[in-house]
Write a protein that holds these residues in place. Structure first.
Motif, short mmCIF file in Angstrom:
data_model
loop_
_atom_site.label_atom_id
_atom_site.label_comp_id
_atom_site.label_asym_id
_atom_site.label_seq_id
_atom_site.Cartn_x
_atom_site.Cartn_y
_atom_site.Cartn_z
N ALA A 189 0.91 -1.14 -0.08
CA ALA A 189 0.03 0.14 -0.02
C ALA A 189 0.65 1.18 0.06
O ALA A 189 0.39 2.36 0.58
CB ALA A 189 -0.86 0.14 1.34
N LEU A 190 1.96 1.15 -0.41
CA LEU A 190 2.92 2.33 -0.48
C LEU A 190 2.43 3.50 -1.44
O LEU A 190 2.74 4.70 -1.12
CB LEU A 190 4.19 1.84 -1.04
N PHE A 191 1.67 3.21 -2.35
CA PHE A 191 1.00 4.27 -3.18
C PHE A 191 -0.05 4.95 -2.31
O PHE A 191 -0.30 6.12 -2.71
CB PHE A 191 0.38 3.74 -4.49
N GLN A 192 -0.54 4.38 -1.28
CA GLN A 192 -1.46 5.09 -0.31
C GLN A 192 -0.55 5.95 0.72
O GLN A 192 -1.05 6.87 1.11
CB GLN A 192 -2.43 4.21 0.22
N SER A 193 0.51 5.24 1.20
CA SER A 193 1.09 5.74 2.64
C SER A 193 2.21 7.04 2.10
O SER A 193 2.43 7.90 2.73
CB SER A 193 1.95 4.57 3.32
N ASN A 194 2.76 6.58 0.71
CA ASN A 194 3.64 7.57 0.19
C ASN A 194 3.52 8.11 -1.22
O ASN A 194 4.28 7.55 -2.08
CB ASN A 194 5.10 7.28 0.26
N PRO A 195 2.55 8.70 -1.47
CA PRO A 195 1.91 8.94 -2.98
C PRO A 195 2.98 9.64 -3.64
O PRO A 195 3.08 9.81 -4.97
CB PRO A 195 0.64 9.78 -2.78
N GLU A 196 3.87 10.64 -3.03
CA GLU A 196 4.89 11.42 -3.58
C GLU A 196 5.90 10.62 -4.25
O GLU A 196 6.64 11.10 -4.99
CB GLU A 196 5.45 12.29 -2.49
N TRP A 197 5.98 9.26 -4.07
CA TRP A 197 6.89 8.48 -4.46
C TRP A 197 6.60 7.94 -6.04
O TRP A 197 7.33 7.31 -6.70
CB TRP A 197 7.40 7.08 -3.70
N PHE A 198 5.30 8.34 -6.38
CA PHE A 198 4.76 7.57 -7.66
C PHE A 198 4.16 8.79 -8.57
O PHE A 198 3.98 9.97 -7.93
CB PHE A 198 3.63 6.74 -7.34
N THR A 199 4.22 8.43 -9.63
CA THR A 199 3.82 9.38 -11.08
C THR A 199 2.36 9.56 -10.71
O THR A 199 1.60 8.59 -10.26
CB THR A 199 4.28 9.10 -12.20
N THR A 200 1.75 10.53 -11.45
CA THR A 200 0.20 10.52 -11.40
C THR A 200 -0.54 9.29 -12.26
O THR A 200 -1.21 8.71 -11.76
CB THR A 200 -0.10 11.96 -12.00
N ILE A 201 0.22 9.02 -13.24
CA ILE A 201 -0.16 7.74 -14.08
C ILE A 201 -0.16 6.53 -13.28
O ILE A 201 -1.10 5.75 -13.12
CB ILE A 201 0.61 7.80 -15.13
#
Length: 364
Positions: free
Chosen positions: A107-119
């Protein structure tokens, strides 16, 4: 049991995705030879590929929708509802109908969205919604189970499975990468996808700052670019130019095995992971290991490696120098590497118990 497996990464994709897909199904076939296993492929196999599937005792079907979320949530749903299957097994994206098991990697895209691109965030966003429809929810670690529940209180993971280490890697005949001109013990190694979360910019800055690397003892970086990447500072770029830092991109398995077995130090300073296979691989193949001070690594590696704050360049530099001078730490007497056999026994047991029942609470 008749299981329909998500085979989205059967023929290609991230190296870890390919390894997990093949190893998991191969272990299932070994441990439960009477089960009927079907792999949902995103293209028709060639005659040679079809023969290989048949040799492994696997059936296959083809899916047609363009992305893994659509294939899993829609096509596998219809297949398991209409076909001769007891359960469908999805990676990240659960089928929405019928009996289904899903493995949610993190669930890293939830806990740390800044590590992922918008897409990337858009692509990953259906994972937790679809997971609510699953009969069984698997995760790789206790640490990740806690993160998933923190951000998705309605989800209750069923079981922690872990991962094994690639048999191809363990059984490979190690060969030095011919283009790198490396001697055993003369280099530092890092392996993984090159993105912001892997914290490579800080790692390389610390390596240069430590004075422990040079053209004769380089820092070797193995892995493809993936997602958001950090900008490298000027002295790191200079170290790349003079050969003190060397990027390899993808390497063959026999070359990776040689690098793991012959590195003076394996460094993995990811900001966080759902699991993190490379440090386990390095430890299994005999390398001294330095990792981030993070709960997931404490859970998996315990006191068999060295830890440091991955955001502190001075602390990382000191930890690198200490690790290079002291070598590998001993494994605890009760330390056990995870296995594919444990993974599939855990999964099949939970799937069998859940047939006809509501989701059970977390077990490991």
């Amino acid at each position: 049991m008749r299981v329909l497996f998500d085979g989205y990464y059967w023929f290609g994709g991230p190296p870890a995705g390919i390894v997990i897909t093949h190893e998991k199904i191969a272990a299932w076939r070994r441990e439960f030879p009477d089960d009927a296993l079907t792999v949902a492929l995103r293209r028709r196999p060639t005659p040679a590929e079809a023969s290989d599937l048949e040799r492994q005792g696997l059936r296959w079907i083809r899916t047609y929708l363009p992305t893994q979320p659509l294939k899993n949530m829609m096509e596998l749903s219809l297949r398991v509802r209409l076909g001769p299957y007891d359960m469908a097994w999805g990676s990240n994206y659960s089928p929405l109908l019928g009996k289904s098991a899903v493995f949610v990697h993190d669930a890293l895209f939830q806990s740390n969205p800044e590590w992922f691109t918008t897409i990337e965030r858009i692509y990953l966003s259906p994972i937790m919604i679809a997971a609510r429809a699953a009969s069984v929810l698997f995760v790789s670690s206790e640490t990740e189970a806690a993160r998933i529940v923190q951000h998705n209180p309605r989800l209750v993971p069923t079981a922690v499975t872990g991962f094994g280490i690639s048999h191809a890697l363990l059984d490979a005949n190690p060969e030095p990468p011919p283009a790198l001109d490396l001697r055993p013990g003369s280099f530092v190694l890092s392996v993984g996808r090159l993105n912001t979360r892997k914290n490579l910019a800080t790692t390389l800055s610390a390596a240069v700052h430590s004075g422990a690397i040079s053209a004769s003892r380089p820092f070797v970086v193995v892995g493809p670019a993936n997602g958001k990447a950090d900008q490298l500072e000027r002295r790191v770029l200079a170290a790349i130019d003079d050969g003190s830092i060397r990027y390899t991109g993808f390497v063959e398995t026999e070359h990776l095995a040689w690098l793991y077995r012959n590195t003076a130090l394996f460094v993995y300073l990811s900001l966080n992971e759902g699991y993190g296979l490379p440090p386990l691989e390095a430890l299994r193949l005999g390398a001294p290991v330095l990792v981030s001070e993070r709960p997931i690594f404490r859970e998996l590696l315990r006191e068999s490696v060295r830890y440091c704050d991955p955001t502190d360049i001075d602390a990382v530099a000191q930890a690198m120098k200490l690790s290079l001078s002291d070598g590998r730490l001993p494994l605890a007497s009760d330390f056990e590497f995870p296995s594919w056999e444990h993974m599939v026994h855990t999964m099949r047991g939970a799937m069998t118990e859940t047939k006809g029942k509501s989701r059970r609470r977390l077990t490991s």
